[in-house]
Design an enzyme around this catalytic site. Structure first.
Site, PDB file in Angstrom:
ATOM      1  N   ARG C  91       0.790  -1.227   0.000  1.00 49.20           N
ATOM      2  CA  ARG C  91       0.000   0.000   0.000  1.00 49.20           C
ATOM      3  C   ARG C  91       0.817   1.269   0.000  1.00 49.20           C
ATOM      4  O   ARG C  91       0.306   2.334  -0.315  1.00 49.20           O
ATOM      5  CB  ARG C  91      -0.961  -0.030   1.199  1.00 49.20           C
ATOM      6  CG  ARG C  91      -2.092  -1.005   0.982  1.00 49.20           C
ATOM      7  CD  ARG C  91      -2.793  -1.347   2.269  1.00 49.20           C
ATOM      8  NE  ARG C  91      -1.912  -2.116   3.140  1.00 49.20           N
ATOM      9  CZ  ARG C  91      -2.278  -2.629   4.311  1.00 49.20           C
ATOM     10  NH1 ARG C  91      -3.504  -2.443   4.754  1.00 49.20           N
ATOM     11  NH2 ARG C  91      -1.418  -3.321   5.025  1.00 49.20           N
ATOM     12  N   ARG C 186       9.430 -10.356  -0.741  1.00 48.02           N
ATOM     13  CA  ARG C 186       9.222 -10.981  -2.046  1.00 48.02           C
ATOM     14  C   ARG C 186      10.471 -11.624  -2.637  1.00 48.02           C
ATOM     15  O   ARG C 186      10.357 -12.380  -3.601  1.00 48.02           O
ATOM     16  CB  ARG C 186       8.648  -9.947  -3.023  1.00 48.02           C
ATOM     17  CG  ARG C 186       7.346  -9.303  -2.550  1.00 48.02           C
ATOM     18  CD  ARG C 186       6.214 -10.306  -2.354  1.00 48.02           C
ATOM     19  NE  ARG C 186       4.939  -9.622  -2.061  1.00 48.02           N
ATOM     20  CZ  ARG C 186       3.782 -10.238  -1.945  1.00 48.02           C
ATOM     21  NH1 ARG C 186       3.688 -11.561  -2.034  1.00 48.02           N
ATOM     22  NH2 ARG C 186       2.693  -9.540  -1.676  1.00 48.02           N
TER      23      ARG C 186
END
EC number: 2.1.1.148
Lengths: 245, 245, 245, 245
Positions: C91, C186
């Site tokens: 976000r 990630r």
């Protein structure tokens, strides 16, 4: 100019916080719809202990965003503008703070640092100075009023003399993930004494409501088992990482 | 205790801002890959005027998130702690502010409100008071040092006497969407005079770099053509909505 | 329905990123104004090596917010909608993504998972299925057009048959703090293979521009020296914390 | 492959939302501490009507951040991945979504666009296609399992064939300020039909709990009295701004 002390009140929190966290975590991994299990969560048919254990196991695995679904709202007074300036730097939070523009500061409260309070000469100097600030505020406000600037227009300029010690009041809402981060930063001995004291009270209030999540919250070292702040800044309560056995 | 004035410097901004906004907007509606048209944007083969017109037409239709891809970084000094406390309330932004803990305040600069500067008696009272604050800071710091609290540990408590007028220095980064909102709120005549003056300078700097976006930025009324602040707060420059013809 | 591969291009980044980080960090601890030292940073009078060392030492002490002042903008294509749905969950970032409403999907590209590509039968089944999807999309779009729904109104409903494998294009901007967090999550072997591959390319591009910050970025284990993912999820590259000597 | 419909359940909201908003707004302008008036707010000694009127008057003047203190948590199922990809673009919100990695998709539910359902030929084509997707998913998953990829490792690759129509389940928390913005964007006739339908249900649930705030929420036109979307996009329900009398 009266001296004041911090006061932290828990105004509200998301109801049934444990069950809501459980539902949010479960929805990620569950084929069914958590709204359908919601009554069984509230009734205790799925036991609180089991709910807490499930949450703990997922958090342990590094998945923490679902704790955002629960928020706490605190009302805080008796804290300095120095503190609130630090507090509002936490951007994942909502704040409603008493305005020095709309609220007159002629007889402001102030916060005295403990190290000053413990030194009689410093304490006397500080107290006298706070009286002087009050006089300066009132004098300047009166002079501005003579120029036709009244009410909030006078306050907003007179307040330039108010000290960092001037007390403020603020309503604060944070979700649990922001709170866990806030406690990591602000319950640490490196944090400034005033915000650490307020953070400790907030943590205590959170623990009462949701011990399953907040029992082990606090400064980073509490969770890590070591101090990540480095040799220069460590308080010594936990060993540094490099010196771990 | 020298009086100071605000100074706003643009340290950096995303390079080729117009083309980057164009590329981001185009990617939403384009079958191809904007990285492939990027050289033609930079070379001007796709004209700047055309790029600006495309962006304007999409913004007009209410799609504004792509302007977030471009950011501006300002260094600001000569502004009060009253201003920075307001400034850091803008949460979609990044701030690095001079610490009153690590930087000594024995000879702090201060900001004087114009309404005080225009009133000779208020000005004299304010200037004398700032000298008094300096004395109080130095006295208290010396007393704390006698107790063995030195450096940042003395500063962090002595600073409780520093006024809201005390000048600060801060590095601020905001993306264009946050800037447009910031200007809407802070270039409005309802905003406090100090932050309005700083916002006006920031807006001028943005306009030089990216006139296609910032030419019509500013207080909400500039875009709306009317004042949305209501009868009680309007400055009168634009008509209120209810009284529009 | 052609198969595609990811392509990641760095469109832009904040200029002089090392010096800007240095300036932001310095302003927190420095009595002077960093805008005044800015020319000496750019000229190299204050050496890059010294700038990097200062930043590293402050980061080490746990103060990381100033790295937010520098942002990177990537254009990415050849990634699945499965990937972009994960990507936009970050976000603190800005995204401009190709619309399946405004861009026709009659001949969409797709991404094939490596484990499917390695299995001849699965590969053939997958490829044939992608052709079937294209037929279904075109058939349904044609039927909707007969009802008078054309262009984006036909696309927005026909796209309900498009697979998660359908390729998308997206422009992404993140600041360095968000990037460091993104890489922690990630680049970890627990992350899904597709987003891990893209994150690895992004990290490589960041390292070229700003090695002082990104040389040691990556999965959490790279910085910690141990794996925090727990026994159930660890890939084994680093020891678990509990089993550290 | 069963067809499904959206279902939106309000799991939780901040308790005593009207009084909490009132307290937060009051604290900004009030010399006293709102924690001290809190019991009188809950008891109704300060009437709900008066609380609502005060909030409305401040909102009218453009001060809206205090409405952030109240949050709503919804559980939503029967919505497409197309919808959730749009939904999670709202960044001031918290999401916990069912994983296509941990939940098997062999017999997924799907959402059918109304325009397809109304056209018999399109409906039949769509239904048949969904059966084909199920076959493809199960075939590919079985082939991957033969290679030793099982459970979540098979799901995460097989899911590349799942359509945008595949239904998802998600828990969503937004504060009132984010909700008001969400309704402005998503209750507008320009929004895609599926997210508009869900937004309308969410708005109805919010209105039941807090009519004082949500009675007039909805698409921007409801508050403005005109359509800001421009000639090209307006639905015609309200006049465009330029054509207002």
């Amino acid at each position: 100019m009266p001296r004041t002390e911090p006061r932290v009140e828990l105004l509200a929190h998301t109801p049934e916080p444990l069950s809501l966290l459980y539902a949010a975590f479960r929805q990620c991994y569950h084929a069914g719809f958590v709204a359908d299990m919601w009554p069984r969560l509230l009734s205790g048919e799925i036991e609180r202990e089991k709910q807490g254990a499930f949450i703990a196991s997922i958090l342990e695995s590094g998945h923490s965003s679902p704790i955002e679904h629960v928020s706490f709202t605190f009302a805080i007074e008796g804290v300095s503008r120095a503190l609130t300036h630090q507090l509002v730097r936490h951007r994942i939070a909502s704040f409603s703070q008493q305005s020095q523009r709309y609220v007159d500061g002629s007889h402001f409260d102030y916060v005295m640092p403990p190290a000053i309070a413990r030194n009689a000469a410093a304490k006397a100097r500080f107290e006298q100075f706070m009286e002087d600030v009050g006089s300066a505020y009132r004098d300047i406000k009166a002079l501005l009023e003579q120029d036709g600037r009244t009410g909030s227009r006078a306050n907003e300029d007179a307040r330039f003399v108010l000290p960092q010690a001037a007390a403020s009041k603020i309503v604060v809402t944070m979700n649990c993930r922001a709170l866990v981060h806030f406690f990591e930063e602000r319950c640490c001995m490196r944090a400034q004494w005033e915000i650490r004291a307020v953070a400790d009270v907030m943590l205590g209030l959170c623990r009462e409501v949701l011990p399953e999540l907040f029992a082990h919250a606090g400064a980073k070292c509490e969770r890590l088992g070591y101090c990540p702040e480095g040799e220069r800044f460590t308080c010594g309560r936990y060993p540094l990482r490099q010196s771990m056995p």
